[in-house]
Design a protein around this motif. Sequence first.
Motif, PDB file in Angstrom:
ATOM      1  N   HIS A   1      -1.668  -3.241  -3.466  1.00  0.00           N
ATOM      2  CA  HIS A   1      -2.664  -2.181  -3.268  1.00  0.00           C
ATOM      3  C   HIS A   1      -3.300  -1.722  -4.580  1.00  0.00           C
ATOM      4  CE1 HIS A   1      -0.019  -1.532   0.393  1.00  0.00           C
ATOM      5  NE2 HIS A   1      -1.203  -1.762   0.907  1.00  0.00           N
TER       6      HIS A   1
ATOM      7  N   GLN B   1      -6.606   0.644  -4.897  1.00  0.00           N
ATOM      8  CA  GLN B   1      -6.333   1.955  -5.497  1.00  0.00           C
ATOM      9  C   GLN B   1      -7.279   2.228  -6.650  1.00  0.00           C
ATOM     10  OE1 GLN B   1      -4.335   1.816  -8.858  1.00  0.00           O
ATOM     11  NE2 GLN B   1      -5.446   3.741  -9.086  1.00  0.00           N
TER      12      GLN B   1
ATOM     13  N   TRP C   1      -0.096   3.066   0.855  1.00  0.00           N
ATOM     14  CA  TRP C   1      -0.292   2.208  -0.306  1.00  0.00           C
ATOM     15  C   TRP C   1       0.961   2.307  -1.170  1.00  0.00           C
ATOM     16  CZ3 TRP C   1      -5.954   3.595  -2.126  1.00  0.00           C
ATOM     17  CH2 TRP C   1      -6.840   3.305  -1.094  1.00  0.00           C
TER      18      TRP C   1
END
Length: 432
Positions: A238, A242, A233
């Motif tokens: 992302h 996340q 990531w």
Amino acid sequence: MARTNVAGKEVSEGSSSVLAKAIKMLGPGIIAVLSWLGAGDLITSSVAGANYGYAMMWVLAVSLLLRFLIVNIMARFQLCNNQGLSILGGYAQLHPGFAWFLFGYALLMGHLTNAYMLKGAGEALATLIGWNAPLVCSMAVAIAVWLLVGRSIYSVIEGVMKGLLCLMTLAFLALAIMSGPDWGGIAAGTIGFSIPPDQGVHGALIVAVSVIGAVAGSIANFVLPYVMKEKGWTGPEHKRIQRNDLLFAVCVGIIINLAIWVVGAEILRPNGLQVDTLDDLGAALQMFFGPTGWYLFFVGAFATLFASVAGKTTAFPMLITDALQHIRPGRREKYGKTFHKDPMHKWFLLFVLITPLIWSLPGMPDFVTLTIAVNALNIVGLPVISLGLLIMSNQKKLLGEYRNNWFENLALGAATVLALWVAFQLGSELLG
């Protein structure tokens, strides 16, 4: 499309595939939560509950909120800054002093946090196998962790942590539910904002500071950005996964911390039990489940402590190596951005894994005292960490639209002030 499972029932391949992908994507949060959760939460929450009931529940609530905000901002900075900086790189570009501070602080806290984790894991293992040799058991844990993380087998660590997290969560959750938590008391303690009079061996202020240090102030909060990098990531695309992953990790943390606190308040406190050793917590499960409960606790405690040592031994060397490479930029040019290629990474890993064993020697502070003291020490670094994060996460040239909102800025400012106030109060009490 559908397929038939072993029980003869049809299962949607699409839904199964989505579930499998979702589980696979939850890796960094699992690694992070088990780097956060361990002896620090196990001891500080149980001591707070056993000595003070729910009176200081607000400390846990504030700490968990601050943890989410701090770690989410750290992760977002690493994903969204336009220069590809790591979280430590963000601090270092503010001033070289940040890199030096984090290098020394990570070395110290990597040593001390693994000190009580290894000590506790050794004691739990020694109790389980009935062998009065906790030092030897701590050494065995260190060797096992070296074999696990020394080869950077991320997928294996991830799988082990998922299983151990599940085991620990179920053990404490079951006991907390069976003990009948006082939800009114929990609500009153969450909005009470008071420090009760000292009770027991450990004073209220040191316990409160230890809870804050174990949760909001822990340098283990740096773990997630580095594990995200291992997961792949690395960009703004992302950010959403996340954030959801971190929410999952924090929710698990809330459940586990609350369950441990309830056990202290509803079982240990009414029975006049103080948390001086792991045996005192094992006695709580034994009251409800008999010998099976005792074994369940020690298996869960060992699993938690072992997983925490593995998580910290994975992440701390990356943070320390990153700091060193910002102090000595030539090392990054020579070895690249893969921390494992820097020869010093191996030595840092050995340092945070082997040197803590000295705290398991006879005559050293007991496990509970060591745990509370080390977690209280975390408060020292919180003002520097939160103030630096406040400045760098508002840099328009690096983050553009991904800068902090007003609430995040207010929370980071409050965290800095809180840490300074708590450190002052603690210093005054110790000197007094």
